[in-house]
Design a protein around this motif. Structure first.
Motif, short mmCIF file in Angstrom:
data_model
loop_
_atom_site.label_atom_id
_atom_site.label_comp_id
_atom_site.label_asym_id
_atom_site.label_seq_id
_atom_site.Cartn_x
_atom_site.Cartn_y
_atom_site.Cartn_z
N LEU A 195 3.41 -0.30 -6.26
CA LEU A 195 4.17 0.87 -6.69
C LEU A 195 5.68 0.67 -6.57
N GLY A 196 6.10 -0.45 -6.03
CA GLY A 196 7.54 -0.75 -5.94
C GLY A 196 8.27 0.08 -4.91
N LEU A 197 7.57 0.49 -3.85
CA LEU A 197 8.20 1.34 -2.85
C LEU A 197 8.93 0.56 -1.76
N PRO A 285 1.56 -2.97 3.22
CA PRO A 285 1.89 -3.06 1.79
C PRO A 285 0.66 -3.08 0.89
N ASN A 286 -0.50 -3.44 1.44
CA ASN A 286 -1.71 -3.54 0.64
C ASN A 286 -2.56 -2.28 0.65
N ASP A 287 -2.12 -1.25 1.38
CA ASP A 287 -2.85 0.02 1.37
C ASP A 287 -2.58 0.76 0.07
N THR A 288 -3.59 1.47 -0.41
CA THR A 288 -3.43 2.22 -1.66
C THR A 288 -2.75 3.56 -1.41
N LYS A 312 7.23 -4.89 11.61
CA LYS A 312 8.61 -4.55 11.26
C LYS A 312 8.60 -3.59 10.07
N PRO A 313 9.36 -2.47 10.16
CA PRO A 313 9.32 -1.47 9.09
C PRO A 313 9.91 -1.99 7.78
N LEU A 314 9.19 -1.74 6.69
CA LEU A 314 9.62 -2.17 5.36
C LEU A 314 10.12 -0.99 4.53
N CYS A 315 9.51 0.17 4.72
CA CYS A 315 9.92 1.37 3.99
C CYS A 315 9.18 2.57 4.57
N ALA A 316 9.59 3.74 4.16
CA ALA A 316 8.87 4.96 4.51
C ALA A 316 8.25 5.53 3.26
N ILE A 317 7.05 6.03 3.37
CA ILE A 317 6.39 6.73 2.27
C ILE A 317 6.30 8.18 2.71
N SER A 318 7.10 9.02 2.08
CA SER A 318 7.18 10.41 2.50
C SER A 318 6.64 11.33 1.41
N THR A 319 6.51 12.59 1.77
CA THR A 319 6.06 13.57 0.78
C THR A 319 7.03 13.64 -0.39
N THR A 320 8.31 13.43 -0.12
CA THR A 320 9.31 13.44 -1.20
C THR A 320 8.99 12.36 -2.22
N VAL A 332 11.51 2.06 -12.03
CA VAL A 332 12.93 1.89 -11.72
C VAL A 332 13.43 3.06 -10.89
N GLU A 333 13.05 4.27 -11.31
CA GLU A 333 13.52 5.45 -10.59
C GLU A 333 12.91 5.51 -9.19
N VAL A 334 11.64 5.14 -9.07
CA VAL A 334 11.01 5.15 -7.75
C VAL A 334 11.74 4.20 -6.82
N GLN A 335 12.13 3.02 -7.32
CA GLN A 335 12.85 2.08 -6.48
C GLN A 335 14.23 2.59 -6.15
N GLU A 336 14.89 3.30 -7.09
CA GLU A 336 16.19 3.87 -6.79
C GLU A 336 16.10 4.91 -5.68
N GLN A 337 14.98 5.63 -5.64
CA GLN A 337 14.80 6.62 -4.59
C GLN A 337 14.75 5.95 -3.22
N GLN A 338 14.30 4.69 -3.18
CA GLN A 338 14.19 3.97 -1.92
C GLN A 338 15.46 3.17 -1.59
N LYS A 339 16.45 3.20 -2.47
CA LYS A 339 17.60 2.31 -2.33
C LYS A 339 18.26 2.44 -0.98
N PHE A 340 18.41 3.67 -0.51
CA PHE A 340 19.05 3.88 0.78
C PHE A 340 18.05 4.29 1.83
N ALA A 341 16.77 3.99 1.58
CA ALA A 341 15.69 4.28 2.53
C ALA A 341 15.70 5.72 2.94
N ARG A 342 15.93 6.62 1.98
CA ARG A 342 15.90 8.05 2.29
C ARG A 342 14.45 8.46 2.54
N VAL A 343 14.23 9.07 3.69
CA VAL A 343 12.87 9.37 4.10
C VAL A 343 12.72 10.85 4.44
#
Length: 343
Positions: A195-197, A285-288, A312-320, A332-343
């Motif tokens: 998902l590119g998160l 990373p391999n969880d669905t 080691k933390p790679l990213c946060a998956i939040s309700t947002t 592309v937009e999903v990755q932009e949402q993660q650009k600054f690791a906003r959680v």
């Protein structure tokens, strides 16, 4: 996946959305606790004490005319304090890494500033007033037109023009979604990696830093949680606004994270790096997507931290991220949402 696709999936799952109201979702989730309401003339300090007594992290504010003024959170009150402290030090700090209040202990002058902030009435704050809905509103309208565009985490639910009967939050919607996995469509079985998160940078902090440091990071970076790592970069806990629950003042935030968050009654008996801490919800990373959201619902967590084999933390998956992905899943937009690791 467009919103229409989501709604169609839900209909195919058996829901008649034209009949599904906010009160139906609240009832199905057992949301029976009345929300805390306070008067806009109440001081920030008294409001903080009321929330601590009720074990709440937010309160709905009503004016003397019984009109809705907005929702206040413990975090927002703390940010008012941090802003006042930083303003008082601006231009006078020594070179110690920047003009941030988190580097300083509370002196007597600090206490004076804090007491001044907490003495202000709630009506002096700029509170969000649009996070409202009626218990007879259609859930689809609330999600599409109010919650997602404004990134609201919770909404005041009115049963009458002057009566708040409940609060609708994102976990209510997560529980609803997980009951009907068809809502995820083609994304249900895609992994976090697919998902590119995952991005290359996540803002972390060490467990020897203070709780005040954590909330200063949130205030300055616009994030809602901070992962805490040990000296090897391994995730050991995380800080989010829920950690402010039950606080009637902020002086305890001077403590190191390891001592504040300790899961044992005698943390002083351990070296700081060895103090047992509560682990946050994690995934790989391999969880669905479907599995991650199901875990979030079961744990009543707003986010899950994706970690590698070394923890080691790679990213946060939040309700947002989840709700934004469902309404506009452009990679592309999903990755932009993660650009600054906003959680």
């Amino acid at each position: 996946m467009t919103l229409n696709n989501i709604l169609l999936s839900l209909v195919n799952s058996g829901w008649q959305l034209r009949d599904l109201l906010v009160q139906d979702v609240l009832s199905s989730n057992g949301a029976t606790v009345s929300p805390l309401t306070v008067d806009s003339d109440l001081s920030l300090g008294e409001t903080l004490k009321n929330m601590a007594t009720q074990n709440a992290v937010s309160a709905h504010v009503m004016t003397s005319r019984n009109t809705y003024f907005g929702t206040v959170t413990v975090k927002e009150i703390l940010f008012e304090v941090l802003e006042a402290l930083e303003q008082s030090y601006r231009g006078t700090l020594k070179e110690q890494g920047g003009h941030t209040v988190s580097q300083y202990q509370f002196s007597m002058s600090d206490r004076t500033i804090i007491e001044g902030v907490l003495a202000k009435p709630l009506r002096s704050m700029s509170l969000v007033k649009t996070n409202i809905c009626n218990n007879t509103d259609a859930v689809t309208m609330v999600i599409r037109d109010v919650m997602l565009p404004n990134n609201f985490f919770s909404m005041a639910v009115f049963s009458a023009p002057d009566k708040i009967s409940a609060m609708l939050n994102r976990m209510d919607l997560v529980n609803f979604v997980t009951a009907y996995p068809d809502v995820f469509g083609e994304f249900a079985n895609k992994t976090v990696q697919e998902l590119g998160l995952i991005r290359g940078f996540v803002r972390t902090m060490n467990q020897r830093e203070t709780m005040m440091d954590a909330f200063e990071i949130m205030r300055q970076n616009g994030v809602s949680a901070v992962p805490v790592v040990n000296s090897k970069g391994k995730l050991v806990t995380c800080i989010d606004p829920i950690d402010l629950r039950g606080l009637s003042n902020f002086f305890g935030l001077r403590l190191q994270v390891a001592f504040f968050k300790s899961s044992v009654p005698n943390p002083e008996d351990f070296p700081p790096d060895m103090i047992p801490l509560p682990m946050p919800l994690t995934c790989s990373p391999n969880d669905t997507l479907k599995d991650v959201v199901l875990r979030m619902a079961r744990a009543r967590e707003q986010r899950a931290w994706c970690v590698n084999d070394e923890m080691k933390p790679l990213c946060a998956i939040s309700t947002t991220h989840i709700f934004k992905m469902l309404t506009d899943p452009s990679p592309v937009e999903v990755q932009e949402q993660q650009k600054f690791a906003r959680v």
